[in-house]
Every structure is written in structure tokens, then in C-alpha cells.
Scaffold this motif. Structure first.
Motif, short mmCIF file in Angstrom:
data_model
loop_
_atom_site.label_atom_id
_atom_site.label_comp_id
_atom_site.label_asym_id
_atom_site.label_seq_id
_atom_site.Cartn_x
_atom_site.Cartn_y
_atom_site.Cartn_z
N CYS A 15 51.69 38.48 53.45
CA CYS A 15 50.45 37.84 52.54
C CYS A 15 49.22 38.38 52.24
CB CYS A 15 51.41 37.09 52.50
SG CYS A 15 52.16 35.87 52.29
N CYS A 16 48.76 39.09 53.87
CA CYS A 16 47.27 39.47 53.81
C CYS A 16 47.00 41.08 53.86
CB CYS A 16 47.10 38.59 54.84
SG CYS A 16 46.89 36.98 54.61
N ASN A 17 48.02 41.59 53.54
CA ASN A 17 48.21 43.68 53.75
C ASN A 17 47.39 43.73 52.63
OD1 ASN A 17 50.38 43.49 55.73
ND2 ASN A 17 51.61 44.02 54.84
N PRO A 18 47.29 43.09 50.94
CA PRO A 18 46.55 44.21 50.51
C PRO A 18 44.61 44.42 51.18
CG PRO A 18 47.60 42.28 49.38
CD PRO A 18 47.67 42.12 50.84
N PRO A 19 44.28 45.91 51.48
CA PRO A 19 42.92 45.95 51.91
C PRO A 19 41.99 45.22 51.49
CG PRO A 19 43.53 47.63 50.25
CD PRO A 19 44.56 46.29 50.29
N ASP A 20 41.98 44.79 50.24
CA ASP A 20 40.35 44.31 49.38
C ASP A 20 40.90 43.01 49.82
OD1 ASP A 20 39.38 46.92 48.48
OD2 ASP A 20 40.69 46.60 46.85
N LEU A 21 41.42 41.76 50.03
CA LEU A 21 41.57 40.68 50.30
C LEU A 21 40.14 40.81 51.61
CD1 LEU A 21 45.45 39.46 50.30
CD2 LEU A 21 43.78 39.75 48.32
N PRO A 22 39.76 38.99 51.42
CA PRO A 22 40.02 37.64 50.61
C PRO A 22 39.37 38.27 48.95
CG PRO A 22 38.05 37.64 51.83
CD PRO A 22 38.36 38.79 52.48
N TRP A 23 38.61 39.29 48.75
CA TRP A 23 38.41 39.60 47.41
C TRP A 23 39.17 39.72 46.86
CZ3 TRP A 23 32.76 38.33 46.44
CH2 TRP A 23 32.46 38.42 47.60
N PHE A 24 38.46 40.14 45.38
CA PHE A 24 39.55 40.22 43.82
C PHE A 24 38.37 41.11 43.41
CE2 PHE A 24 38.32 36.42 42.22
CZ PHE A 24 37.96 37.00 40.42
N CYS A 25 38.92 41.94 42.71
CA CYS A 25 38.09 42.71 41.69
C CYS A 25 38.81 43.11 40.15
CB CYS A 25 37.38 44.20 41.59
SG CYS A 25 36.32 43.63 42.78
N LYS A 26 38.91 42.87 39.29
CA LYS A 26 39.39 42.91 37.77
C LYS A 26 38.63 43.05 37.04
CE LYS A 26 43.42 41.02 34.93
NZ LYS A 26 44.56 40.28 34.83
N THR A 27 39.10 44.73 36.31
CA THR A 27 38.51 45.37 35.26
C THR A 27 39.19 45.15 34.32
OG1 THR A 27 37.40 47.00 36.70
CG2 THR A 27 37.36 47.69 34.67
N PHE A 28 38.59 44.84 33.32
CA PHE A 28 39.59 44.66 31.78
C PHE A 28 39.25 46.08 31.42
CE2 PHE A 28 38.40 40.63 32.80
CZ PHE A 28 39.34 40.07 32.72
N PRO A 29 39.90 46.68 30.08
CA PRO A 29 39.84 47.47 29.20
C PRO A 29 38.84 48.03 28.16
CG PRO A 29 41.64 46.34 28.70
CD PRO A 29 41.30 45.47 29.42
N THR A 30 38.21 46.76 27.45
CA THR A 30 37.27 46.48 26.51
C THR A 30 36.32 45.27 27.67
OG1 THR A 30 38.20 45.37 25.06
CG2 THR A 30 38.50 47.53 25.34
N PRO A 31 35.14 45.63 26.94
CA PRO A 31 34.30 44.42 26.96
C PRO A 31 34.67 43.31 26.83
CG PRO A 31 32.77 46.40 26.61
CD PRO A 31 33.99 46.58 26.58
N ILE A 32 34.38 41.84 27.38
CA ILE A 32 34.55 40.95 27.26
C ILE A 32 33.27 40.36 26.62
CG2 ILE A 32 36.72 41.01 26.94
CD1 ILE A 32 36.87 39.36 30.05
N SER A 33 32.58 38.75 26.61
CA SER A 33 31.66 37.61 27.04
C SER A 33 31.96 36.55 26.13
CB SER A 33 31.09 38.79 25.84
OG SER A 33 31.68 38.08 24.59
N GLU A 34 32.93 36.34 27.45
CA GLU A 34 33.54 34.63 26.91
C GLU A 34 33.41 34.18 28.29
OE1 GLU A 34 36.98 33.28 24.51
OE2 GLU A 34 37.31 35.53 25.16
N ASP A 35 32.74 32.79 28.81
CA ASP A 35 32.63 32.42 29.64
C ASP A 35 34.39 32.67 30.31
OD1 ASP A 35 30.49 31.58 28.55
OD2 ASP A 35 30.88 29.61 28.87
N LEU A 36 33.18 32.28 31.63
CA LEU A 36 35.42 31.94 32.69
C LEU A 36 35.30 30.43 32.96
CD1 LEU A 36 33.61 34.59 35.35
CD2 LEU A 36 35.93 35.17 33.77
N GLU A 37 36.59 30.12 33.20
CA GLU A 37 36.65 29.24 33.17
C GLU A 37 37.97 28.82 34.59
OE1 GLU A 37 39.36 25.29 31.33
OE2 GLU A 37 39.93 27.27 31.29
N VAL A 38 37.68 27.92 35.74
CA VAL A 38 37.93 27.83 36.89
C VAL A 38 39.13 26.94 37.43
CG1 VAL A 38 37.74 27.39 39.57
CG2 VAL A 38 36.75 29.12 38.28
#
Length: 222
Positions: free
Chosen positions: A137-160
């Protein structure tokens, strides 16, 4: 041991809060979460047919867009034990809209669990204490961080959202802290970099195009 954290407080499947991006146009969201397992939370169990608009995980979801038109960014799932619950330990796979954009870990060394038990000795989603079969479960090298890039810019608020399929008196996720960053389309200031502290108190440089939405936010005691 006193923990400062915040979990789901209502009887609804999810509690949520919105993080405003102040209308900034962005293409990349990066972040990390730290939390604790309470009770028998079980990741994506019995959620495969659920949509992004309802509860589909025992854990934390990050999305953008308003209710009814949410878009997935990242999901932090919590398994019932280190030997059961997460997809990497034989549990059910996430819904298709989640894809590979998730991190699942358990705070319970297992294999048994107790309802309402706070597993405070193993922090969730920190890439530490990944024992036995949970090590995958902990193999991915970037963990504990995530980064996600979208194909086009967005400007909407984030929700948790903090979600579980049972009441908070039976199972819950307590978030200790989180960090979220957006990378804006254009620089907002006439300087090139700022310095921020890492958790180990070392400094790192952020290009000015990176605006911290939330930096190391810690809630009142749970």
C-alpha cells in the motif's frame, strides 16, 4: 496522549467543508493528509456502485465543483486492519471515477478490531508502519503526497469530505492535519519564490506560482 484532530460529527454519511481558491485558475492540486482510524472503517467495501455525489469510501475525499457536479481529485481511504480492507490487502477496488488516485492504509495492526477504538499508535496516510502485506500500500514513491494535473485550467473551489457508511459513534476518521496547494496558471506576485517549513523543520522553496490553499491546518481536539 492528547490528540488534536477533527472527525465527522453529524449522522449524515459525510461532513464537508469548502476551501476557496479565490477564483484563481489552476491546473495542478497537490497535498497530503494525516489522520487516525476510529473503529471498523473499511475503505471501499460495498461502495463500488456509488457515485461521487454520495459516500463511496470510509475516509477522506478531495473534489472540486459544487454538489451535483463534483469532480474527483484524490481519495484517502482507511482499511479495517493492516491485513484486510484496502485494495492492496485484498479489499475491494475503488469506483471507476477514483482510478489510481487514492491512498489506502490502516491504523489497526489487526486482524481484529474494536468499535469506537481510536488507533492512535499508527498515523494514517504517512507511509510509516506499513507492515506485512500492507507494505504494498505504501510502495508508490511520492506518498504521502499526491499531485494531480488536469488537462485544462479550472477555477472552482475545492471540497473536503469525511465519509463513513456507519455512524460516527461506531466508526470515524479523525484528521490531524492536512496541506493543500494549487498551482495557478500565472504568477500572482512579482517575486520568484517563498520559503516554507517542512514537518521536520527544514526549509523548502516554493515557486511563487504555487499558492498554499491550506498549510498545516490543525483542528481543535477531537
Amino acid at each position: 496522549m492528547i490528540l488534536s484532530s477533527c472527525g465527522k460529527k453529524s449522522t449524515a454519511p459525510c461532513d464537508s467543508f469548502t476551501i476557496t481558491t479565490s477564483g484563481a485558475s489552476y491546473r495542478t492540486v497537490c497535498g497530503r493528509f494525516r489522520g487516525y482510524q476510529i473503529g471498523s472503517i473499511d475503505a471501499f467495501y460495498n461502495y463500488i456502485s456509488r457515485s461521487i455525489e454520495t459516500y463511496y469510501v470510509d475516509g477522506v475525499t478531495v473534489t472540486y465543483g459544487s454538489p451535483g457536479s463534483r469532480h474527483h481529485v484524490y481519495t484517502y481511504a482507511a482499511g479495517v486492519s493492516e491485513t484486510n480492507g484496502c485494495p492492496c490487502t485484498g479489499g475491494l477496488a475503488p469506483p471507476s471515477f477514483v482510478g489510481s488516485d487514492y491512498y489506502c492504509e490502516s491504523g489497526n495492526p489487526g486482524p481484529d478490531w474494536l468499535g469506537t477504538q481510536l488507533y492512535s499508535s499508527d498515523v494514517l496516510w504517512d507511509r510509516q508502519q506499513c507492515g506485512g502485506i500492507e507494505i504494498t500500500c505504501c510502495n508508490p514513491p511520492d506518498l504521502p503526497w499526491f499531485c494531480k494535473t488536469f488537462p485544462t485550467p479550472i477555477s472552482e473551489d475545492l471540497e473536503v469530505r469525511i465519509c463513513t457508511d456507519q455512524g460516527f459513534n461506531d466508526e470515524n476518521v479523525a484528521i490531524e492535519s492536512f496541506e493543500l496547494y494549487i498551482q495557478v496558471a500565472i504568477p500572482l506576485m512579482n517575486i520568484q519564490a517563498v520559503s516554507v517549513f517542512n514537518p521536520d523543520n527544514t526549509l523548502r522553496q516554493l515557486e511563487i506560482s504555487w499558492i498554499p490553499v491550506v498549510i498545516s491546518l490543525t483542528w481543535k481536539p477531537y
